[in-house]
Design a protein around this motif. Sequence first.
Motif, PDB file in Angstrom:
ATOM      1  N   SER A  22       0.832  -1.214   0.000  1.00 47.67           N
ATOM      2  CA  SER A  22       0.000   0.000   0.000  1.00 47.67           C
ATOM      3  C   SER A  22       0.861   1.257   0.000  1.00 47.67           C
ATOM      4  O   SER A  22       0.567   2.227  -0.700  1.00 47.67           O
ATOM      5  N   GLN A  23       1.940   1.226   0.777  1.00 47.10           N
ATOM      6  CA  GLN A  23       2.836   2.383   0.849  1.00 47.10           C
ATOM      7  C   GLN A  23       3.467   2.676  -0.512  1.00 47.10           C
ATOM      8  O   GLN A  23       3.595   3.829  -0.904  1.00 47.10           O
ATOM      9  N   GLU A  24       3.843   1.616  -1.230  1.00 48.62           N
ATOM     10  CA  GLU A  24       4.433   1.818  -2.556  1.00 48.62           C
ATOM     11  C   GLU A  24       3.417   2.421  -3.519  1.00 48.62           C
ATOM     12  O   GLU A  24       3.746   3.308  -4.307  1.00 48.62           O
ATOM     13  N   ARG A  25       2.169   1.977  -3.435  1.00 47.29           N
ATOM     14  CA  ARG A  25       1.128   2.523  -4.311  1.00 47.29           C
ATOM     15  C   ARG A  25       0.887   4.002  -4.025  1.00 47.29           C
ATOM     16  O   ARG A  25       0.716   4.788  -4.949  1.00 47.29           O
ATOM     17  N   VAL A  26       0.873   4.360  -2.747  1.00 45.46           N
ATOM     18  CA  VAL A  26       0.672   5.768  -2.386  1.00 45.46           C
ATOM     19  C   VAL A  26       1.843   6.608  -2.897  1.00 45.46           C
ATOM     20  O   VAL A  26       1.649   7.679  -3.475  1.00 45.46           O
ATOM     21  N   ARG A  27       3.059   6.119  -2.721  1.00 45.97           N
ATOM     22  CA  ARG A  27       4.242   6.849  -3.183  1.00 45.97           C
ATOM     23  C   ARG A  27       4.199   7.052  -4.694  1.00 45.97           C
ATOM     24  O   ARG A  27       4.416   8.152  -5.192  1.00 45.97           O
ATOM     25  N   ILE A  28       3.863   6.005  -5.415  1.00 44.17           N
ATOM     26  CA  ILE A  28       3.804   6.110  -6.869  1.00 44.17           C
ATOM     27  C   ILE A  28       2.672   7.035  -7.300  1.00 44.17           C
ATOM     28  O   ILE A  28       2.819   7.821  -8.231  1.00 44.17           O
ATOM     29  N   GLY A  29       1.536   6.977  -6.611  1.00 42.63           N
ATOM     30  CA  GLY A  29       0.430   7.887  -6.919  1.00 42.63           C
ATOM     31  C   GLY A  29       0.854   9.334  -6.750  1.00 42.63           C
ATOM     32  O   GLY A  29       0.534  10.195  -7.583  1.00 42.63           O
ATOM     33  N   HIS A  30       1.595   9.614  -5.687  1.00 43.50           N
ATOM     34  CA  HIS A  30       2.085  10.974  -5.445  1.00 43.50           C
ATOM     35  C   HIS A  30       3.052  11.394  -6.551  1.00 43.50           C
ATOM     36  O   HIS A  30       2.969  12.506  -7.069  1.00 43.50           O
ATOM     37  N   GLU A  31       3.948  10.490  -6.935  1.00 46.49           N
ATOM     38  CA  GLU A  31       4.901  10.797  -8.005  1.00 46.49           C
ATOM     39  C   GLU A  31       4.183  11.067  -9.323  1.00 46.49           C
ATOM     40  O   GLU A  31       4.544  12.000 -10.057  1.00 46.49           O
ATOM     41  N   LEU A  32       3.146  10.279  -9.621  1.00 46.97           N
ATOM     42  CA  LEU A  32       2.386  10.497 -10.853  1.00 46.97           C
ATOM     43  C   LEU A  32       1.664  11.840 -10.832  1.00 46.97           C
ATOM     44  O   LEU A  32       1.594  12.542 -11.846  1.00 46.97           O
ATOM     45  N   PHE A  33       1.113  12.201  -9.665  1.00 46.41           N
ATOM     46  CA  PHE A  33       0.445  13.496  -9.542  1.00 46.41           C
ATOM     47  C   PHE A  33       1.440  14.633  -9.769  1.00 46.41           C
ATOM     48  O   PHE A  33       1.171  15.567 -10.532  1.00 46.41           O
ATOM     49  N   GLU A  34       2.588  14.549  -9.112  1.00 48.36           N
ATOM     50  CA  GLU A  34       3.607  15.593  -9.276  1.00 48.36           C
ATOM     51  C   GLU A  34       4.049  15.699 -10.738  1.00 48.36           C
ATOM     52  O   GLU A  34       4.227  16.793 -11.260  1.00 48.36           O
ATOM     53  N   ARG A  35       4.207  14.557 -11.387  1.00 46.20           N
ATOM     54  CA  ARG A  35       4.608  14.568 -12.799  1.00 46.20           C
ATOM     55  C   ARG A  35       3.531  15.196 -13.673  1.00 46.20           C
ATOM     56  O   ARG A  35       3.826  15.957 -14.590  1.00 46.20           O
ATOM     57  N   SER A  36       2.269  14.891 -13.394  1.00 46.49           N
ATOM     58  CA  SER A  36       1.192  15.465 -14.202  1.00 46.49           C
ATOM     59  C   SER A  36       1.115  16.982 -14.016  1.00 46.49           C
ATOM     60  O   SER A  36       0.861  17.710 -14.978  1.00 46.49           O
ATOM     61  N   ILE A  37       1.368  17.464 -12.801  1.00 43.65           N
ATOM     62  CA  ILE A  37       1.382  18.914 -12.561  1.00 43.65           C
ATOM     63  C   ILE A  37       2.531  19.549 -13.335  1.00 43.65           C
ATOM     64  O   ILE A  37       2.374  20.605 -13.969  1.00 43.65           O
ATOM     65  N   TYR A  38       3.690  18.906 -13.319  1.00 35.03           N
ATOM     66  CA  TYR A  38       4.840  19.412 -14.064  1.00 35.03           C
ATOM     67  C   TYR A  38       4.521  19.483 -15.555  1.00 35.03           C
ATOM     68  O   TYR A  38       4.783  20.498 -16.213  1.00 35.03           O
ATOM     69  N   LEU A  39       3.950  18.405 -16.100  1.00 35.62           N
ATOM     70  CA  LEU A  39       3.625  18.378 -17.527  1.00 35.62           C
ATOM     71  C   LEU A  39       2.557  19.411 -17.877  1.00 35.62           C
ATOM     72  O   LEU A  39       2.623  20.059 -18.929  1.00 35.62           O
ATOM     73  N   MET A  40       1.567  19.589 -16.991  1.00 32.45           N
ATOM     74  CA  MET A  40       0.545  20.600 -17.228  1.00 32.45           C
ATOM     75  C   MET A  40       1.187  21.983 -17.267  1.00 32.45           C
ATOM     76  O   MET A  40       0.892  22.801 -18.146  1.00 32.45           O
ATOM     77  N   THR A  41       2.084  22.240 -16.334  1.00 33.86           N
ATOM     78  CA  THR A  41       2.763  23.539 -16.267  1.00 33.86           C
ATOM     79  C   THR A  41       3.583  23.782 -17.530  1.00 33.86           C
ATOM     80  O   THR A  41       3.539  24.872 -18.111  1.00 33.86           O
ATOM     81  N   GLN A  42       4.305  22.759 -17.985  1.00 35.08           N
ATOM     82  CA  GLN A  42       5.109  22.908 -19.202  1.00 35.08           C
ATOM     83  C   GLN A  42       4.211  23.158 -20.418  1.00 35.08           C
ATOM     84  O   GLN A  42       4.539  23.979 -21.276  1.00 35.08           O
ATOM     85  N   GLY A  43       3.081  22.477 -20.486  1.00 34.28           N
ATOM     86  CA  GLY A  43       2.139  22.694 -21.582  1.00 34.28           C
ATOM     87  C   GLY A  43       1.571  24.101 -21.577  1.00 34.28           C
ATOM     88  O   GLY A  43       1.485  24.760 -22.622  1.00 34.28           O
TER      89      GLY A  43
END
Length: 92
Positions: free
Chosen positions: A25-46
């Motif tokens: 569960s901890q790994e899933r939460v960590r990866i979910g957070h990383e995916l969210f941060e990446r999507s925010i970064y990509l949105m900002t770059q777009g």
Amino acid sequence: MKIPENTQMDADFWRDVERARRMTSQERVRIGHELFERSIYLMTQGLRMQNPNLTETELSAMRRERLQRIHQWESRSAQVGTDRQTGASVAQ
């Protein structure tokens, strides 16, 4: 579980599903957070590419506005699903 794979995309998808099933569960939460941060970064770059003259403050405001619209859209979609389920329960 062996699932027929018609394309490389299918193979990649099912490989990722199997990997997710083995995670804690901890790994899933960590990866979910990383995916969210990446999507925010990509949105900002777009947004930055679409609006190269925006200041950081304007860019931040535009990002917040877009996130708010996404949140409203997702909330509305979830509510429609809930309304359908409620309607089905009432009809029964």
